[in-house]
Design an enzyme around this catalytic site. Structure first.
Site, mmCIF file in Angstrom:
data_model
loop_
_atom_site.group_PDB
_atom_site.id
_atom_site.type_symbol
_atom_site.label_atom_id
_atom_site.label_comp_id
_atom_site.label_asym_id
_atom_site.label_seq_id
_atom_site.Cartn_x
_atom_site.Cartn_y
_atom_site.Cartn_z
ATOM 1 N N LYS A 189 0.836 -1.205 0.000
ATOM 2 C CA LYS A 189 0.000 0.000 0.000
ATOM 3 C C LYS A 189 0.865 1.247 0.000
ATOM 4 O O LYS A 189 1.531 1.553 0.984
ATOM 5 C CB LYS A 189 -0.913 0.053 1.235
ATOM 6 C CG LYS A 189 -1.935 1.193 1.114
ATOM 7 C CD LYS A 189 -2.557 1.587 2.421
ATOM 8 C CE LYS A 189 -1.932 2.805 3.068
ATOM 9 N NZ LYS A 189 -1.988 4.049 2.277
ATOM 10 N N SER A 243 5.386 7.015 10.267
ATOM 11 C CA SER A 243 5.546 7.721 11.539
ATOM 12 C C SER A 243 5.521 6.753 12.723
ATOM 13 O O SER A 243 4.947 5.665 12.645
ATOM 14 C CB SER A 243 4.435 8.753 11.689
ATOM 15 O OG SER A 243 3.194 8.098 11.738
ATOM 16 N N GLU A 264 10.197 0.957 10.240
ATOM 17 C CA GLU A 264 11.168 2.047 10.023
ATOM 18 C C GLU A 264 10.401 3.322 10.319
ATOM 19 O O GLU A 264 9.498 3.685 9.567
ATOM 20 C CB GLU A 264 11.636 2.075 8.564
ATOM 21 C CG GLU A 264 12.483 0.904 8.138
ATOM 22 C CD GLU A 264 13.870 0.909 8.739
ATOM 23 O OE1 GLU A 264 14.229 1.886 9.440
ATOM 24 O OE2 GLU A 264 14.590 -0.070 8.535
ATOM 25 N N CYS A 298 13.470 10.752 6.870
ATOM 26 C CA CYS A 298 13.337 10.253 8.246
ATOM 27 C C CYS A 298 14.612 10.410 9.052
ATOM 28 O O CYS A 298 14.569 10.680 10.239
ATOM 29 C CB CYS A 298 12.902 8.801 8.203
ATOM 30 S SG CYS A 298 13.922 7.841 7.101
ATOM 31 N N GLU A 399 9.717 15.689 15.672
ATOM 32 C CA GLU A 399 10.082 15.578 14.261
ATOM 33 C C GLU A 399 9.230 16.548 13.444
ATOM 34 O O GLU A 399 8.008 16.500 13.502
ATOM 35 C CB GLU A 399 9.834 14.150 13.776
ATOM 36 C CG GLU A 399 10.247 13.965 12.335
ATOM 37 C CD GLU A 399 10.091 12.528 11.860
ATOM 38 O OE1 GLU A 399 9.031 11.936 12.098
ATOM 39 O OE2 GLU A 399 11.038 12.018 11.242
#
Ligand code: NAP
Ligand code: MG
Length: 495
Positions: A189, A243, A264, A298, A399
């Protein structure tokens, strides 16, 4: 400077509704529902995309289960290797299509395609090599009598791969390489903001002779389609990039059938500059550790720690590098910085910038959305460098996922290591020094999956990448990754 012609864009996008791929067929969802994907450089609609339903996910999973025991299940290691190499060749041949689609959908500069191309193909070629090197062990045991023991490695089964929008085609190939090498089947996806290149990759998979049902692609919102995958009893493993918050939701959903889960996730990576560093190299490195892809990386080195003696001048230098980068239409080959991916991301990033200002940080460069001329309709934020940041500010802890550096001043190794590690994340980190001892000491003490010394963001299909702490579980790239796609079976034979 070249600009991709409108005709080429029209040809790449076409008029038809973008389909899903289930069991080797491109279809529309049963209810006929669609969603729109946008060009963030203009804010305009790019294409309509079929929105898969939970029933479509069921069909995709059923197809993937059938494929496991069908023709694909009978593929020998060399057959899987050959299929991966054919796919790599097709990706190489059609990479311009993929980067154009990503550039339109995500807003990444078309010029960033060059450096990304080799890595995208390497994920397929590296794991193609590994497909023919999967083996268990014969193990001596100490049981009484004569009993022989060995292990077999088998594919984990059906893998659900859920990917984010910040590197659409690369991320899809990164998931496909090890899964296919191991003999798994996949339901992939892409993120709803950037679905276009995954569909093209699906076409290439079929063209490469990967049998129907081995690679399935579903589209749509994460809380429906992604959640249906994370919950699905027919999926054996989820490989997720995105996230930390969504990673937590996936872990909870995966509890139902004890799926294997690799994650990840996000980061707030420290980048540490000592006063003995090559300052020109470090200033460029510090800027380029964050600003490419508009900071939507990231492992971006967003917490820049600079040793006191050089701090003011160095931070100024980083701001200068940021100011020198060309911001513009991602389809111009001279553009280095494109827009953020969406209006939502724009307001999130601007919210952080405002919070930095209101908490007393000083924007040495950037800090305001760009709205003049051609940039007016898009979501452009210039490279922004904050000075006077305190460790407890929001922009120091959370972040941002935008082109924003928060800089700090430090005095000693002990102090900077403690402050660098004082985060829930642990993905990337950087160290800039010409002192060998400092380089080794700091590398050993940083709590992060990657430490880059006098460079940043170096990556390779053969070298593991992943997170400590809340930045993730498991590693991608390298030998480690394929193990997460394999089950180990121990066989005991009494002789
Ligand atoms: P995100 O919101 O977590 O989305 C990632 C993917 O998960 C998307 O496909 C999303 O679908 C889907 N999703 C959302 N909710 C879900 C749910 N409840 N169940 C299952 N799937 C769900 O993250 P993002 O905003 O796209 O990406 C930015 C984040 O990714 C940043 O935090 C960044 O650090 C992280 N990231 C990490 C890495 C890494 O390698 N460590 C790489 C890239 C990005 P929709 O978006 O279609 O709704
Ligand atoms: Mg888009």
């Amino acid at each position: 400077m070249l600009h991709i012609a409108n005709e080429d864009v029209k040809k790449a996008i076409g008029d038809a509704v973008k389909p899903q791929l289930i069991d080797g067929k491109f279809t529309l969802s049963e209810g006929g529902k669609t969603f729109k994907t946008y060009n963030p450089a203009t804010g305009k609609v790019l294409a309509e995309v079929t929105e898969s339903t939970a029933a479509d996910v069921d069909m995709a999973v059923a197809a993937a289960r059938r494929a496991l025991s069908g023709e694909w299940g009978r593929f020998k290691p060399f057959d899987r290797q050959a299929a991966l190499l054919r796919l790599a060749e097709l990706v190489e041949k059609h990479y311009d299509d993929l980067i154009l689609l990503d550039s339109l959908d995500l807003g990444c500069p078309i010029a960033s395609g060059g450096p990304k191309k080799q890595r995208a193909i390497a994920w397929l070629r590296y794991y193609a090599g590994m497909a023919v090197d999967i083996h268990g062990d014969t193990i001596q045991n100490s049981q009484p009598g004569e009993i022989f023991s060995y292990t077999l490695k088998e594919p984990v089964g059906v893998v659900g791969s859920i990917i984010p929008w910040n590197g659409p085609s690369g991320m899809a190939l990164w998931k496909l390489g090890p899964a296919l090498a191991a003999g798994c089947t996949i339901v992939l996806k892409p993120a709803e903001q950037t679905p276009l290149s995954a569909i093209r990759i699906g076409e290439l998979c079929l063209e490469a002779g990967i049998p129907a049902g081995v690679v399935n692609i579903v589209n749509g919102p994460g809380h429906i389609v992604g959640a249906a995958m994370a919950n699905h009893p027919g999926i054996d493993k989820i490989s997720f990039t995105g996230s930390t918050e969504t990673g937590q939701a996936i872990l909870r959903a995966a509890a139902g059938n004890i799926k294997k889960v690799t994650l990840e996730l996000g980061g707030k990576s420290p980048n540490i500059v000592f006063d003995d560093a090559d300052l020109d190299l470090a200033a460029r490195g510090a800027a380029m550790a964050v600003f490419p892809n508009s900071g939507q990386i990231c492992s971006a080195g967003t917490r820049l720690f600079v040793q006191r003696g050089i701090a003011d001048k160095f931070i100024e230098k980083v701001a200068e590098v940021g100011n020198s980068l060309k911001i513009g239409n991602p389809l111009d080959t001279g553009t280095q910085i494109g827009p953020l991916v969406s209006e939502a991301q724009l307001s999130r990033v601007m919210g952080y910038i405002e919070s930095g200002k209101s908490q007393g940080a000083v924007a040495v460069s950037g800090g305001e959305r760009l709205t003049s001329g051609d940039l007016a309709g898009g979501y452009f934020v210039p490279p922004t460098v904050f000075a006077n940041v305190r460790d407890d500010m929001k922009i120091a802890r959370e972040e941002i996922f935008g082109p924003v550096i928060s800089s700090f001043v430090f005095d000693t190794i002990e102090e900077v290591v403690e402050r660098a590690n004082a985060t829930t994340y642990g993905l990337g980190s950087g160290v800039w020094t010409t002192n060998l001892s400092t380089a080794h000491k700091v590398s050993q003490r940083l709590q992060a999956g990657s430490v880059w010394v006098n460079c940043y963001q170096a990556m390779d299909a053969a070298v593991p990448f992943g997170g400590y702490k809340m930045s993730g579980n498991g590693r991608e790239s390298g030998r480690d990754q394929i193990q997460d796609y394999l089950e180990t079976k121990s066989v005991w034979i009494s002789l």
